[in-house]
Design an enzyme around this catalytic site. Sequence first.
Site, PDB file in Angstrom:
ATOM      1  N   PHE A 111       0.811  -1.108  -0.156  1.00 20.22           N
ATOM      2  CA  PHE A 111      -0.032   0.076   0.170  1.00 20.22           C
ATOM      3  C   PHE A 111       0.979   1.425   0.027  1.00 20.22           C
ATOM      4  CE2 PHE A 111       1.031  -0.258   4.419  1.00 20.22           C
ATOM      5  CZ  PHE A 111       0.634   1.127   4.938  1.00 20.22           C
ATOM      6  N   LYS A 112       1.955   1.047   0.259  1.00 24.70           N
ATOM      7  CA  LYS A 112       3.043   2.163   0.491  1.00 24.70           C
ATOM      8  C   LYS A 112       3.201   2.990  -1.059  1.00 24.70           C
ATOM      9  CE  LYS A 112       3.882   1.337   4.755  1.00 24.70           C
ATOM     10  NZ  LYS A 112       4.989   1.279   5.543  1.00 24.70           N
ATOM     11  N   ASP A 113       3.042   2.201  -2.067  1.00 23.71           N
ATOM     12  CA  ASP A 113       2.947   2.697  -3.444  1.00 23.71           C
ATOM     13  C   ASP A 113       2.131   4.009  -3.649  1.00 23.71           C
ATOM     14  OD1 ASP A 113       5.154   1.073  -4.506  1.00 23.71           O
ATOM     15  OD2 ASP A 113       3.845  -0.502  -4.559  1.00 23.71           O
ATOM     16  N   LEU A 116       3.943   6.973  -1.940  1.00 22.40           N
ATOM     17  CA  LEU A 116       5.251   7.147  -2.479  1.00 22.40           C
ATOM     18  C   LEU A 116       5.557   7.223  -3.914  1.00 22.40           C
ATOM     19  CD1 LEU A 116       6.770   5.028   0.352  1.00 22.40           C
ATOM     20  CD2 LEU A 116       7.264   7.477   0.018  1.00 22.40           C
ATOM     21  N   THR A 144       7.798   0.536   3.155  1.00 22.26           N
ATOM     22  CA  THR A 144       8.269   1.701   3.081  1.00 22.26           C
ATOM     23  C   THR A 144       9.306   2.007   2.252  1.00 22.26           C
ATOM     24  OG1 THR A 144       7.009   2.714   5.044  1.00 22.26           O
ATOM     25  CG2 THR A 144       8.560   4.045   3.898  1.00 22.26           C
TER      26      THR A 144
END
Length: 465
Positions: A111-113, A116, A144
Amino acid sequence: MKYISTRGQAPALTFEEVVLTGLAPDGGLYVPETLPSFSQEEIASWANLSYQELAFKVMAPFVDGAVSDTELKRIIAEAYSSFRHDAIAPLVQTGHNEWVLELFQGPTLAFKDFALQFLGHLLDHLLKKRDQKVVVMGATSGDTGSAAIEGCRRCDNIDIFILHPYQRVSEVQRRQMTTVLEDNVHNIALEGNFDDCQNMVKASFADQSFLPEDRQLVAVNSINWARIMAQIVYYFYAGIALGAPHRPVAFSVPTGNFGDIFAGYLAKRMGLPIDQLVVATNSNDILHRCISDNDHSKHQLEHTLSPSMDIMVSSNFERMLFDLYDRDGDAIRQLMDDFKSGTMTLNNAALEKAQSLFSSHRVSDERTVEVIRDVFDHCEYLLDPHTAIGVEAARQTRRRKDVPMVCLATAHPAKFPDAVREAGQDSDPALPHHMADLFQREERYDVLDHDIAKVQDFISRNIRP
């Protein structure tokens, strides 16, 4: 739109300034001075928007002209162009009125995509405009780091240094970081745990004298406001897909650092009719203990099958405390000082607010494995261990069966084969096609002692001119 510190002793910043600043000089985290809000009619009008179109609607008020509408739309389009599913965040049904929101369709399967990829393109735009070079320094418990590296690897004006706890992330997570061989990318395997990495990053932001005079640190951890802002979008996207604003929706969020669920809280305040927000933790349960028993004390960190949640100091919880204490910076400074000794206690008013806003539940490794097995047996859908914790917490705390419950799937199961094997799968889940050769790629990283002077010296020596 101005941004203020949770500790009340730093000057207010513009959006551009806050993206490039990270931690406030008083040690606090930046939050918007005011929140935009959307009417039910406005939210209803977004029903047929693509994810990218919705992202512009949700984020534009926070940007407030610091980036032109044309440029913001371009940045959003580029950020999500590398996602493997046209829906960007597809929903999958796993039970009666129970849904999994797949947040792992991005390039690094986590989900960090969402935040970021957006932040990388945003930084590239701002730095080129300012003709400025910066150093990105971040800590990761697994996801992350790879997402930040993927977002920044092609940015000419960024040198990126990511700290991960040595031998305490999964092999897939490590290789996603360490097989990126661009000259501006540096992976540091720190002899310690995630909290050690995070503390070192915070200390470096507080004293940047180790950097050349023409450089400053920029945060990619969720202390950076732009990350929280980008995560708000998928709450609206899922909610609208399931009938909002005409009916409420609930969310269960596996969380360690509180950033992801804080974005859900903001979505609720901005007008999305969220009936329930569930804080789902593993045995590193400081957030669950705080909400359920007012016990915000540090325990010995345990290493679990859900390593991205092996966190005992939840940085973004300070942003939540700021609202629970009616934005009283003095009170937050005192709480943070108390917590340095290992514990803090919320006052009755703040605790009551927290308990009215959030449900919480702790899930053991044993139960995590059982949930992975149970969901697969019933609908042949394979969960990663973090998502399984979210599903179990949702099922244990759910208040209303008539309200759709959305469990945030924070990572692809291929990133955590140990948990999947323990759940009885005969083989490891396959990596997506674009990552099929991951275990054959060359790795590059440096193992450093838990010594801030050595880490800072490494960074200063590896910054490109």
